[in-house]
Design a protein around this motif. Structure first.
Motif, PDB file in Angstrom:
ATOM      1  N   PHE A 127       1.764  47.618  74.508  1.00 28.50           N
ATOM      2  CA  PHE A 127       2.473  46.351  74.487  1.00 28.50           C
ATOM      3  C   PHE A 127       1.560  45.249  75.012  1.00 28.50           C
ATOM      4  N   LEU A 165       6.096  38.359  83.307  1.00 26.82           N
ATOM      5  CA  LEU A 165       7.062  38.486  82.227  1.00 26.82           C
ATOM      6  C   LEU A 165       8.396  37.847  82.580  1.00 26.82           C
ATOM      7  N   SER A 191       8.767  38.731  70.535  1.00 28.70           N
ATOM      8  CA  SER A 191       9.962  39.509  70.226  1.00 28.70           C
ATOM      9  C   SER A 191      11.212  38.844  70.817  1.00 28.70           C
ATOM     10  N   MET A 213      15.640  41.775  73.592  1.00 34.78           N
ATOM     11  CA  MET A 213      14.382  42.494  73.402  1.00 34.78           C
ATOM     12  C   MET A 213      14.701  43.890  72.899  1.00 34.78           C
ATOM     13  N   TYR A 217       6.054  46.862  81.561  1.00 35.46           N
ATOM     14  CA  TYR A 217       6.858  45.840  82.239  1.00 35.46           C
ATOM     15  C   TYR A 217       6.600  45.845  83.746  1.00 35.46           C
ATOM     16  N   PHE A 269       7.004  51.186  77.508  1.00 35.79           N
ATOM     17  CA  PHE A 269       7.427  49.826  77.791  1.00 35.79           C
ATOM     18  C   PHE A 269       7.708  49.646  79.288  1.00 35.79           C
ATOM     19  N   VAL A 301      13.497  47.609  72.207  1.00 36.55           N
ATOM     20  CA  VAL A 301      12.481  48.607  72.543  1.00 36.55           C
ATOM     21  C   VAL A 301      12.938  49.922  71.913  1.00 36.55           C
ATOM     22  N   TYR A 315       5.505  40.743  73.413  1.00 34.12           N
ATOM     23  CA  TYR A 315       6.785  40.813  74.125  1.00 34.12           C
ATOM     24  C   TYR A 315       7.521  39.477  74.020  1.00 34.12           C
ATOM     25  N   HIS A 369      18.014  45.155  78.370  1.00 34.40           N
ATOM     26  CA  HIS A 369      17.422  44.054  77.606  1.00 34.40           C
ATOM     27  C   HIS A 369      18.496  43.190  76.953  1.00 34.40           C
TER      28      HIS A 369
END
Length: 165
Positions: A2, A111, A10, A90, A104, A100, A92, A7, A52
């Protein structure tokens, strides 16, 4: 693997899919007449990072940081309402969730700050499309319990406590 840019791209794509719904719901608020005790409008995003997803609520407030509720016989709207029910911001894939999570964790501070900024900018754009500039009250947007708020009229991020002054 990633990347921060992928990210964020997305998130932008996922948010864009919900623009029409948010604008429609914000138009209802922009066209409302508010009760006399309402002194500012506060929009709060509630983010659930593990799933998410996010939702956005609207609250009519006074300058003492109290929610103003509708009273019988008093003209105008007061209270709270959802302007966006839970949406996935998001995606995933299940087979990439562990990778991920590692990504993260390594980038969490950057982020989350970028997520908050991006969601705020998207919300502000929707607010403008909905006629938010016509609302005479101060209007703010922030992520619940995060300390920063976006003044929707001036397009300035500030400490959340400043909106009560």
């Amino acid at each position: 693997m990633f990347t921060v840019d992928e990210y964020l791209a997305s998130i932008k794509t996922n948010l864009a899919q919900h623009t029409d719904v948010l604008v429609k719901n914000l138009k209802t608020i922009a066209e409302a007449n508010f009760a006399q005790d309402v002194e500012l409008l506060d929009f709060s995003a509630f983010i659930e990072p593990s799933r998410h997803d996010l939702s956005i609520m609207f609250f009519s407030m006074d300058r003492e940081a109290n929610e103003v509720f509708e009273e019988e016989g008093t003209p105008g709207f007061a209270g709270s309402k959802s302007v966006l029910d839970e949406i996935v911001y998001m995606d995933v894939p299940d087979d990439r969730s562990e990778a991920f999570d590692v990504f993260y964790e390594e980038q969490e501070e950057t982020l989350f700050e970028e997520e908050q900024r991006m969601i705020g900018e998207w919300f502000r754009s929707c607010f403008e499309q909905a006629g938010g500039a016509t609302i005479e009250l101060p209007c703010y947007f922030g992520v619940h319990d995060e300390g920063q708020t976006l003044d929707l009229k001036r397009n300035v991020w500030m400490d959340e406590e400043e909106k009560w002054d």
